[in-house]
Design a protein around this motif. Sequence first.
Motif, PDB file in Angstrom:
ATOM      1  N   ARG A  64      37.618  13.382  43.537  1.00 24.37           N
ATOM      2  CA  ARG A  64      37.474  14.737  43.015  1.00 24.37           C
ATOM      3  C   ARG A  64      36.611  15.606  43.923  1.00 24.37           C
ATOM      4  N   LEU A  65      35.693  14.981  44.675  1.00 23.62           N
ATOM      5  CA  LEU A  65      35.004  15.731  45.722  1.00 23.62           C
ATOM      6  C   LEU A  65      35.989  16.112  46.829  1.00 23.62           C
ATOM      7  N   TRP A  66      36.852  15.185  47.179  1.00 23.10           N
ATOM      8  CA  TRP A  66      37.919  15.471  48.138  1.00 23.10           C
ATOM      9  C   TRP A  66      38.789  16.625  47.634  1.00 23.10           C
ATOM     10  N   ASP A  67      39.096  16.601  46.343  1.00 19.02           N
ATOM     11  CA  ASP A  67      39.893  17.679  45.748  1.00 19.02           C
ATOM     12  C   ASP A  67      39.215  19.030  45.925  1.00 19.02           C
ATOM     13  N   GLY A  68      37.884  19.038  45.806  1.00 15.54           N
ATOM     14  CA  GLY A  68      37.165  20.296  45.959  1.00 15.54           C
ATOM     15  C   GLY A  68      37.344  20.880  47.350  1.00 15.54           C
ATOM     16  N   PHE A  69      37.264  20.042  48.371  1.00 14.18           N
ATOM     17  CA  PHE A  69      37.471  20.540  49.733  1.00 14.18           C
ATOM     18  C   PHE A  69      38.939  20.900  49.966  1.00 14.18           C
ATOM     19  N   ALA A  70      39.834  20.190  49.285  1.00 12.01           N
ATOM     20  CA  ALA A  70      41.247  20.572  49.345  1.00 12.01           C
ATOM     21  C   ALA A  70      41.454  21.972  48.779  1.00 12.01           C
ATOM     22  N   ASP A  71      40.662  22.341  47.775  1.00 13.84           N
ATOM     23  CA  ASP A  71      40.735  23.691  47.219  1.00 13.84           C
ATOM     24  C   ASP A  71      40.367  24.742  48.257  1.00 13.84           C
ATOM     25  N   PHE A  88      51.370  34.653  46.348  1.00 12.83           N
ATOM     26  CA  PHE A  88      51.106  33.471  45.533  1.00 12.83           C
ATOM     27  C   PHE A  88      52.360  32.772  45.004  1.00 12.83           C
ATOM     28  N   ARG A  89      53.395  33.539  44.684  1.00 13.34           N
ATOM     29  CA  ARG A  89      54.554  32.978  43.994  1.00 13.34           C
ATOM     30  C   ARG A  89      55.287  31.880  44.774  1.00 13.34           C
ATOM     31  N   PRO A  90      55.383  31.935  46.117  1.00 13.49           N
ATOM     32  CA  PRO A  90      56.118  30.883  46.822  1.00 13.49           C
ATOM     33  C   PRO A  90      55.552  29.476  46.593  1.00 13.49           C
ATOM     34  N   PHE A  91      54.252  29.383  46.340  1.00 11.71           N
ATOM     35  CA  PHE A  91      53.646  28.065  46.173  1.00 11.71           C
ATOM     36  C   PHE A  91      54.163  27.349  44.928  1.00 11.71           C
ATOM     37  N   PHE A  92      54.576  28.121  43.913  1.00 13.87           N
ATOM     38  CA  PHE A  92      55.093  27.483  42.699  1.00 13.87           C
ATOM     39  C   PHE A  92      56.431  26.791  42.970  1.00 13.87           C
ATOM     40  N   LEU A  93      57.182  27.324  43.929  1.00 14.49           N
ATOM     41  CA  LEU A  93      58.460  26.710  44.296  1.00 14.49           C
ATOM     42  C   LEU A  93      58.265  25.463  45.145  1.00 14.49           C
ATOM     43  N   PHE A  94      57.350  25.539  46.121  1.00 12.28           N
ATOM     44  CA  PHE A  94      57.280  24.502  47.138  1.00 12.28           C
ATOM     45  C   PHE A  94      56.179  23.463  46.909  1.00 12.28           C
ATOM     46  N   ALA A  95      55.147  23.792  46.141  1.00 12.42           N
ATOM     47  CA  ALA A  95      54.081  22.825  45.874  1.00 12.42           C
ATOM     48  C   ALA A  95      54.166  22.243  44.467  1.00 12.42           C
ATOM     49  N   GLY A  96      54.833  22.940  43.538  1.00 14.86           N
ATOM     50  CA  GLY A  96      54.917  22.453  42.164  1.00 14.86           C
ATOM     51  C   GLY A  96      55.596  21.099  42.023  1.00 14.86           C
ATOM     52  N   PRO A  97      56.827  20.918  42.530  1.00 17.22           N
ATOM     53  CA  PRO A  97      57.494  19.619  42.386  1.00 17.22           C
ATOM     54  C   PRO A  97      56.719  18.439  42.968  1.00 17.22           C
ATOM     55  N   PRO A  98      56.115  18.542  44.185  1.00 19.20           N
ATOM     56  CA  PRO A  98      55.332  17.413  44.683  1.00 19.20           C
ATOM     57  C   PRO A  98      54.168  17.014  43.766  1.00 19.20           C
ATOM     58  N   VAL A  99      53.523  17.991  43.121  1.00 14.57           N
ATOM     59  CA  VAL A  99      52.431  17.668  42.203  1.00 14.57           C
ATOM     60  C   VAL A  99      52.922  16.734  41.101  1.00 14.57           C
ATOM     61  N   LEU A 100      54.038  17.088  40.493  1.00 16.19           N
ATOM     62  CA  LEU A 100      54.540  16.320  39.351  1.00 16.19           C
ATOM     63  C   LEU A 100      55.061  14.949  39.785  1.00 16.19           C
ATOM     64  N   LEU A 130      47.663  13.396  45.135  1.00 15.44           N
ATOM     65  CA  LEU A 130      47.881  14.249  43.973  1.00 15.44           C
ATOM     66  C   LEU A 130      46.901  15.421  43.973  1.00 15.44           C
ATOM     67  N   GLY A 131      45.643  15.137  44.300  1.00 14.12           N
ATOM     68  CA  GLY A 131      44.640  16.198  44.330  1.00 14.12           C
ATOM     69  C   GLY A 131      44.946  17.267  45.363  1.00 14.12           C
ATOM     70  N   LEU A 132      45.398  16.851  46.549  1.00 16.96           N
ATOM     71  CA  LEU A 132      45.732  17.820  47.597  1.00 16.96           C
ATOM     72  C   LEU A 132      46.909  18.693  47.170  1.00 16.96           C
ATOM     73  N   ALA A 133      47.966  18.059  46.640  1.00 18.14           N
ATOM     74  CA  ALA A 133      49.134  18.829  46.201  1.00 18.14           C
ATOM     75  C   ALA A 133      48.778  19.769  45.052  1.00 18.14           C
ATOM     76  N   TYR A 134      47.928  19.287  44.150  1.00 18.42           N
ATOM     77  CA  TYR A 134      47.528  20.120  43.009  1.00 18.42           C
ATOM     78  C   TYR A 134      46.766  21.361  43.474  1.00 18.42           C
ATOM     79  N   SER A 135      45.927  21.219  44.482  1.00 18.28           N
ATOM     80  CA  SER A 135      45.197  22.371  45.007  1.00 18.28           C
ATOM     81  C   SER A 135      46.147  23.442  45.535  1.00 18.28           C
ATOM     82  N   LEU A 136      47.240  23.004  46.166  1.00 17.83           N
ATOM     83  CA  LEU A 136      48.176  23.949  46.765  1.00 17.83           C
ATOM     84  C   LEU A 136      49.015  24.694  45.735  1.00 17.83           C
TER      85      LEU A 136
END
Length: 462
Positions: A64-71, A88-100, A130-136
């Motif tokens: 979760r510290l790693w996640d913070g720097f990913a943010d 902002f909107r393009p990230f929902f298309l390209f980063a959303g599926p990898p998170v899930l 997961l943390g890196l993808a979630y940040s994006l």
Amino acid sequence: MSATTAVPAAIPRKLGPLQFVGYAAGDAANNLAFSMTSFFLLIYYTDVVGISAAAAGTLFLVIRLWDGFADIFAGRTVDRTMTRWGKFRPFFLFAGPPVLLLSVATFTLPGQVSGSGAKLLVAYLTYGLLGLAYSLVNIPYGSLAAAMTQQPGERAKLASFRMIGTALTTIMLAFVVSPQIQQYKGDPDGFQRSLMITTAIFAVAGIALYLFLFATARESVQRDVEQVSARQSFATLKGNKPLIMLCLASLAFLTALFSLQTVQVYYARDVLGNANLLTALTVLSVGAIFVVAPLVPRLVRAIGKKTAFLSFGGIGLLAGVGIAVSPPSTPWVSMTFFGIMGVSTAGLNTLMWALEADTVEYGEWKTGVRTEGITYALFSFTRKLGQAVGGAVAAYAIALGGYAGGAAVQDETALNAIRYASGLIPVVFILIGMLIFFRYPLTEQTFTTMVAETQARRLAQQ
């Protein structure tokens, strides 16, 4: 670096119902991964994968510290992005599926390998990715609110709808996953299969929600600088006192919240004696959002964000003490205090999002550059840090109490450790957060003045 030439509208356009619902859908999708890990990842690691509570606590702290720097990385990525679909909107298309999809992997792959060292390594890898993808996806999502409207009332409504999306997802998770915990108690293989199927279904639903957010969101607030340099990004953070104070106070409050969330499943199953009671605890604590979130815009108009924020903190102090001292023999007492804690966390979380958006205006007022991405990234960094510290402190507390993963019955010391991690740890950190936020300087009057001066400066330049 390019500048826009549109003249600001005299009367900002109000958001429509679909935009509010779409924004709620975005956080519902986020929490299919985020809340799933917050509530159930520790019990998955201890009772299915076989990782000790202490090792899991260290894992939470590191990742979760790693996640913070990913943010921070994600914030810079957002600030230097501009497309025909917006910032902002393009990230929902390209980063959303990898998170899930990575959420499925996080709750599947560690249980599929043999050897304690290999299990721990795979857990670090899957949760870290997961943390890196979630940040994006989360940094653009959180930054979007400041770009959709500058009206305080509209922002409060967006924050309220966001919390409603969170609440619906969290309650659904409790109804779906809690029976699995009870059904597969003592059967780690069965629980593993069930979680893999569940997270796969969540992935399909979450992708649909991200697409709905993409289709309904609109970025309407004018920006003078579209692609922001690193120097400009960090310049807006320097001297942004409201943002720094909000981050520090939020760090304390979120440490309290995530400590409780991490051990809530243990509280239901081991202290109260029935994992199915997690559903009731979740409905009471998270369901408070449906009452509180619609009231927050009215509270903001009546007493201001700062006073409302401190008031909700005081409610949390009362609830934390009650959770810690409630006798296990009378579950309804504990449930009552979980409901009161829900009122506190619902109010605090809703106000945090509205306050963060206000700090974007402060940064632009000071520097002339809007940096939603890096501003939200710093705020999100402190949220991840709170998640890290809260999750780790809770895990260490039950480890010190002698919690035995997979055991049918825990001894009295372990049960007391679970109760204290659920109640007293939150009390300490809520009190720290209130003391910090007491000196928060950005009032409603100050905010109105800032926006007017920024608008006048822009008109003068044009």
